[in-house]
Design a protein around this motif. Structure first.
Motif, PDB file in Angstrom:
ATOM      1  N   ALA A 242       0.824  -1.207   0.000  1.00 10.91           N
ATOM      2  CA  ALA A 242       0.000   0.000   0.000  1.00 10.91           C
ATOM      3  C   ALA A 242       0.856   1.254   0.000  1.00 10.91           C
ATOM      4  CB  ALA A 242      -0.939  -0.010   1.207  1.00 10.91           C
ATOM      5  N   ILE A 243       1.962   1.240   0.724  1.00  6.70           N
ATOM      6  CA  ILE A 243       2.833   2.421   0.802  1.00  6.70           C
ATOM      7  C   ILE A 243       3.522   2.673  -0.533  1.00  6.70           C
ATOM      8  CG2 ILE A 243       4.891   3.380   1.896  1.00  6.70           C
ATOM      9  CD1 ILE A 243       4.116   1.876   4.437  1.00  6.70           C
ATOM     10  N   LEU A 244       4.060   1.622  -1.142  1.00  4.93           N
ATOM     11  CA  LEU A 244       4.796   1.785  -2.394  1.00  4.93           C
ATOM     12  C   LEU A 244       3.899   2.158  -3.555  1.00  4.93           C
ATOM     13  CD1 LEU A 244       7.259  -1.242  -2.100  1.00  4.93           C
ATOM     14  CD2 LEU A 244       7.778   1.173  -1.751  1.00  4.93           C
ATOM     15  N   SER A 245       2.617   1.851  -3.465  1.00  2.20           N
ATOM     16  CA  SER A 245       1.695   2.153  -4.562  1.00  2.20           C
ATOM     17  C   SER A 245       1.021   3.513  -4.416  1.00  2.20           C
ATOM     18  CB  SER A 245       0.621   1.060  -4.653  1.00  2.20           C
ATOM     19  OG  SER A 245      -0.139   0.984  -3.453  1.00  2.20           O
ATOM     20  N   ASN A 246       1.320   4.237  -3.350  1.00  4.66           N
ATOM     21  CA  ASN A 246       0.695   5.537  -3.107  1.00  4.66           C
ATOM     22  C   ASN A 246       1.786   6.553  -2.769  1.00  4.66           C
ATOM     23  OD1 ASN A 246      -0.577   7.757  -1.510  1.00  4.66           O
ATOM     24  ND2 ASN A 246      -2.444   6.574  -1.893  1.00  4.66           N
ATOM     25  N   GLY A 247       1.875   7.614  -3.584  1.00  3.16           N
ATOM     26  CA  GLY A 247       2.920   8.605  -3.392  1.00  3.16           C
ATOM     27  C   GLY A 247       2.809   9.342  -2.076  1.00  3.16           C
TER      28      GLY A 247
ATOM     29  N   ASN B 145       5.643   9.364   0.925  1.00  2.93           N
ATOM     30  CA  ASN B 145       6.244  10.557   1.517  1.00  2.93           C
ATOM     31  C   ASN B 145       6.068  10.562   3.040  1.00  2.93           C
ATOM     32  OD1 ASN B 145       7.068  11.569  -0.972  1.00  2.93           O
ATOM     33  ND2 ASN B 145       5.126  12.634  -1.313  1.00  2.93           N
ATOM     34  N   ALA B 146       4.877  10.159   3.500  1.00  7.55           N
ATOM     35  CA  ALA B 146       4.599  10.162   4.938  1.00  7.55           C
ATOM     36  C   ALA B 146       5.439   9.128   5.673  1.00  7.55           C
ATOM     37  CB  ALA B 146       3.107   9.912   5.181  1.00  7.55           C
ATOM     38  N   CYS B 147       5.639   7.973   5.034  1.00  7.79           N
ATOM     39  CA  CYS B 147       6.348   6.865   5.692  1.00  7.79           C
ATOM     40  C   CYS B 147       7.833   6.817   5.336  1.00  7.79           C
ATOM     41  CB  CYS B 147       5.684   5.531   5.336  1.00  7.79           C
ATOM     42  SG  CYS B 147       4.001   5.342   5.971  1.00  7.79           S
ATOM     43  N   GLY B 148       8.346   7.893   4.729  1.00  8.14           N
ATOM     44  CA  GLY B 148       9.765   7.915   4.385  1.00  8.14           C
ATOM     45  C   GLY B 148      10.674   7.677   5.579  1.00  8.14           C
ATOM     46  N   PRO B 149      10.477   8.401   6.714  1.00  7.48           N
ATOM     47  CA  PRO B 149      11.327   8.152   7.895  1.00  7.48           C
ATOM     48  C   PRO B 149      11.225   6.723   8.402  1.00  7.48           C
ATOM     49  CG  PRO B 149      10.152  10.225   8.119  1.00  7.48           C
ATOM     50  CD  PRO B 149       9.567   9.539   6.922  1.00  7.48           C
TER      51      PRO B 149
END
Length: 238
Positions: free
Chosen positions: A113-118, A122-126
């Motif tokens: 879900a994270i990799l398929s949504n920009g 961005n939110a989960c980068g850290p």
């Protein structure tokens, strides 16, 4: 013994010479094993101390991998990521709270879900950076432990040959015994101790050891509870 089992070049070694060699090998093996255990222990503890990964909870004791009896390296109860609650959080809330809340929310979303949504990315980068760092440290720790065990196996073979046994059977027996103690202590014993949260008196006593005292006896489990069997016991038997 059978003639083919005899090591003929060792037959002229006297009894006291062989006894001296065995005593010497015992002390050398004890020192080397102690050093390897200490190094593996510190490497494993340091890896755990820098780990940023979280254990996910469903709120069902029968399903959750760890119960509420866990402690972190400072003796505090670690944050528990409740997946059911995290799924109801909004991105703005998770990003605004940051820290454990953001990590829990990202964990609940999952990689796909994270990799398929920009926006999620961005939110989960850290969180991804912390996860990558943790994986890298854990991998490095595993490589170090593996190298130590490989070097120890070569040393064990040399020590067994230095004893100048009278037969190949005695040589193999000596190597197997040393390998047994080395593998048992370097894996099972270290894993058990690393995950042990000692009483306060013992934790305070080891603080006298400069540089490493704060890492000793600060595992997540104070007793052999359900969580211990789920995380440590399973590893020991596999």
């Amino acid at each position: 013994p059978q003639p083919t089992d005899i090591i003929w070049e060792n037959q002229d070694i006297g009894f006291f010479n062989r006894l001296f060699r065995q005593i010497f090998v015992f002390f050398v093996f004890f020192v080397i094993l102690s050093v390897s255990i200490a190094f593996i222990y510190l490497t494993t503890v340091a890896s755990k101390a820098t780990s940023k990964t979280q254990v996910s909870y469903l709120g069902v004791p029968a399903c959750d991998p760890v119960s509420e009896d866990q402690f972190d390296i400072n003796g505090n109860e670690p944050y528990q990521c409740m997946i059911q609650n995290a799924m109801n959080w909004t991105m703005d809330y998770a990003v605004g709270e940051g820290g454990d809340i953001l990590s829990c929310w990202c964990t609940a979303l999952g990689y796909q879900a994270i990799l398929s949504n920009g926006d999620y990315m961005n939110a989960c980068g850290p969180w991804f950076i912390e996860l990558g760092t943790t994986i890298g440290i854990a991998t490095g720790s595993s490589v170090i432990v593996t190298v130590i065990n490989l070097v120890l196996q070569m040393i064990i073979q040399w020590l067994a040959e230095f004893e100048r046994p009278l037969s190949h059977t005695a040589l193999n027996s000596s190597m197997i015994q040393k390998a047994f103690w080395a593998q048992t202590l370097n894996t099972g014993f270290v894993l058990f101790v690393v995950n042990y949260f000692a009483p306060k008196a013992l934790r305070e006593a080891v603080l006298a050891l400069p540089g490493v005292g704060f890492l000793l006896f600060r595992g997540p489990f104070a007793e052999l509870t359900r969580g211990w069997y789920a995380l440590v016991g399973v590893t020991l038997v596999t």
